[in-house]
Design a protein around this motif. Structure first.
Motif, PDB file in Angstrom:
ATOM      1  N   ASN A 145       0.874  -1.246   0.073  1.00 25.66           N
ATOM      2  CA  ASN A 145      -0.082  -0.162  -0.039  1.00 25.66           C
ATOM      3  C   ASN A 145       0.807   1.267  -0.126  1.00 25.66           C
ATOM      4  O   ASN A 145       0.168   2.358  -0.124  1.00 25.66           O
ATOM      5  N   ARG A 149      -1.023   3.286   8.628  1.00 21.41           N
ATOM      6  CA  ARG A 149      -1.718   4.032   9.371  1.00 21.41           C
ATOM      7  C   ARG A 149      -0.956   4.143  10.683  1.00 21.41           C
ATOM      8  O   ARG A 149       0.147   3.542  11.043  1.00 21.41           O
ATOM      9  N   PRO A 223      -6.822  -3.367  16.091  1.00 22.97           N
ATOM     10  CA  PRO A 223      -6.755  -2.576  14.782  1.00 22.97           C
ATOM     11  C   PRO A 223      -8.046  -2.382  14.327  1.00 22.97           C
ATOM     12  O   PRO A 223      -9.075  -3.227  14.743  1.00 22.97           O
ATOM     13  N   SER A 224      -8.539  -1.356  13.571  1.00 28.77           N
ATOM     14  CA  SER A 224      -9.881  -1.256  12.815  1.00 28.77           C
ATOM     15  C   SER A 224      -9.764  -1.490  11.291  1.00 28.77           C
ATOM     16  O   SER A 224      -8.553  -1.899  10.942  1.00 28.77           O
ATOM     17  N   GLN A 225     -10.643  -1.364  10.509  1.00 33.57           N
ATOM     18  CA  GLN A 225     -10.538  -1.278   9.376  1.00 33.57           C
ATOM     19  C   GLN A 225      -9.629  -0.679   8.618  1.00 33.57           C
ATOM     20  O   GLN A 225      -9.424   0.627   8.913  1.00 33.57           O
ATOM     21  N   GLY A 226      -8.588  -1.239   7.755  1.00 30.08           N
ATOM     22  CA  GLY A 226      -7.573  -0.572   7.225  1.00 30.08           C
ATOM     23  C   GLY A 226      -6.227  -0.517   8.021  1.00 30.08           C
ATOM     24  O   GLY A 226      -5.283  -0.057   7.503  1.00 30.08           O
ATOM     25  N   ASP A 227      -6.392  -1.001   9.103  1.00 35.99           N
ATOM     26  CA  ASP A 227      -5.171  -1.093   9.928  1.00 35.99           C
ATOM     27  C   ASP A 227      -4.634  -2.462   9.900  1.00 35.99           C
ATOM     28  O   ASP A 227      -5.133  -3.541   9.547  1.00 35.99           O
ATOM     29  N   TYR A 228      -3.221  -2.469   9.835  1.00 32.44           N
ATOM     30  CA  TYR A 228      -2.598  -3.705   9.767  1.00 32.44           C
ATOM     31  C   TYR A 228      -1.563  -4.149  11.215  1.00 32.44           C
ATOM     32  O   TYR A 228      -1.036  -4.935  11.194  1.00 32.44           O
ATOM     33  N   HIS A 235      -5.871 -10.696  16.708  1.00 36.86           N
ATOM     34  CA  HIS A 235      -6.832  -9.811  16.195  1.00 36.86           C
ATOM     35  C   HIS A 235      -7.437 -10.142  14.569  1.00 36.86           C
ATOM     36  O   HIS A 235      -8.181  -9.624  14.273  1.00 36.86           O
ATOM     37  N   SER A 236      -6.610 -11.172  14.095  1.00 41.19           N
ATOM     38  CA  SER A 236      -7.416 -11.813  12.778  1.00 41.19           C
ATOM     39  C   SER A 236      -8.601 -12.697  12.846  1.00 41.19           C
ATOM     40  O   SER A 236      -8.443 -13.612  13.959  1.00 41.19           O
ATOM     41  N   ASP A 237      -9.292 -12.534  12.111  1.00 44.08           N
ATOM     42  CA  ASP A 237     -10.453 -13.617  11.995  1.00 44.08           C
ATOM     43  C   ASP A 237      -9.756 -14.903  11.652  1.00 44.08           C
ATOM     44  O   ASP A 237      -8.787 -14.954  10.896  1.00 44.08           O
ATOM     45  N   ASP A 354      -3.161   9.957   9.699  1.00 44.49           N
ATOM     46  CA  ASP A 354      -3.275   8.652   9.173  1.00 44.49           C
ATOM     47  C   ASP A 354      -2.111   8.851   7.748  1.00 44.49           C
ATOM     48  O   ASP A 354      -1.555   7.870   7.332  1.00 44.49           O
TER      49      ASP A 354
END
Ligand code: SF4
Length: 354
Positions: A145, A149, A223-228, A235-237, A354
């Motif tokens: 990317n 962030r 982390p939220s959406q767009g965070d790594y 934190h991962s599904d 960000d």
């Protein structure tokens, strides 16, 4: 017990310990423990007893140590539960207690003997060979990317500092990647470069920030959406984690073991398993608490135990030398010993771009 005692009791040991022939008795070590510690073995008629002592073979001793530990732990927990109300009412102790579960007492990886020894060209291959999954994920996201962030920059930037990137290298590394994306060089110099210098203690309060330990990554700032950032095991599904592990060529049986550990909320153990599978070792031989520890141990293993051994012991000793009390108090937040939480919050707020 000594060899003499063992030879003297060899017949009895062999007769009373199932699966122990005379030859095996000769090969194995035996321990003389109080009968009270070996009740389970005694009850199952699996141990030789004499004069109130049990003669326990090495392979059974871990069960005894474990039992002992369990008993002591449950006594201590009961005692703590009883004393907690009175301790909690003391406002001087409250902040200490609140931070206890986040505390980390290992090396803080801020002092690195190999500073400047890693070149920027090495980072891609190191990220595959020696980075823990959290950092590998951040590196991949940065390359894909050309941006990370705030949370990712903090977590990854401090990790890179911990593995030995100098400030100049860090500025070059981040700038090169960011200007491949939407950030122009001028914007980078004005905005992002400040936060990198800040991490290295060259701006603001000049705090020399330390890399985050696993506990901090796992417990705070999800982390939220767009965070790594964050810990992928936490934190991962699970389905996404599985896909990622498949992509990284972890064998199906290994993936099952990792997912079982994740299900039981043993995130650091899952990471240890990932280390074992990616380094082809049966037992990593250390308890994982820090992403930089993962890196150091990986490098040590890959270089045959030579190169980073010195650096490892140096990092521990210099830490102790500088201030042993500080070392004990290291709570793994990105702070020095004299930085308060309020100051930290201010800093976090400052870097929300960000
Ligand atoms: Fe990173 Fe620690 Fe999670 Fe491993 S357990 S992925 S080192 S945060």
């Amino acid at each position: 017990i000594s060899e003499d005692v063992k030879n003297e009791l060899a017949n009895e040991l062999s007769a009373s310990t199932p699966g122990f022939s005379m030859i095996k008795v000769k090969e194995q070590q035996f321990y003389k423990v109080g009968l009270a510690d070996a009740v389970d073995l005694f009850r199952a008629r699996r141990v030789f007893i004499k004069d109130g002592f049990a003669y326990v073979p090495l392979k059974e001793i871990d069960a005894i140590v474990l039992n002992n530990y369990r008993t002591k732990l449950s006594k201590a927990l009961a005692l703590t539960a009883r004393s907690l109300p009175s301790i909690q009412s003391d406002e001087r102790l409250q902040p200490l207690l609140n931070h206890l579960s986040h505390s980390y007492v290992g090396p803080d990886y801020s002092v690195q003997k190999n500073t400047g020894k890693i070149s920027l060209e090495q980072i891609d291959s190191l990220s595959v060979k020696s980075f823990p999954l959290c950092m590998r994920q951040l590196h991949r996201a940065l390359r894909d990317n050309h941006h990370l962030r705030h949370g990712g920059r903090m977590q990854y930037g401090l990790f890179l500092k911990g593995i030995g990137l100098t400030l100049e290298q860090a500025l070059e590394f981040w700038k090169k990647e960011f200007i491949r994306g939407k950030v122009d060089p001028d914007k980078f110099d004005k905005g992002y470069a400040y936060s990198i210098r800040h991490n290295y203690g060259k701006e603001g309060k000049r705090t020399d920030y330390t890399p985050y330990c696993c506990m901090k990554i796992i417990m705070s700032n999800p982390p939220s959406q767009g965070d790594y950032h964050g810990c992928p095991f936490r934190h991962s599904d699970p389905e996404l984690l599985k896909q990622k592990l498949q992509l990284y060529k972890i064998p199906p049986s290994g993936i099952t073991q990792i997912l079982e550990l994740v299900k039981g909320m043993h995130y650091q153990l899952a990471c240890q398993k990932y280390f074992e599978l990616t380094h082809d070792v049966d037992d990593i031989g250390f308890s994982l608490n820090h992403p930089n520890q993962y890196f150091t141990e990986s490098q040590k293993l890959l270089s045959g135990g030579k190169e980073l051994k010195k650096e490892l012991s140096n990092s521990g000793s210099s830490h102790q030398k500088s201030n042993s009390q500080e070392s004990m108090n290291s709570n793994c937040t990105p702070t020095s010993s004299n930085t308060t939480d309020a100051e930290l919050e201010g800093l976090e707020a400052y870097f929300t771009e960000d």
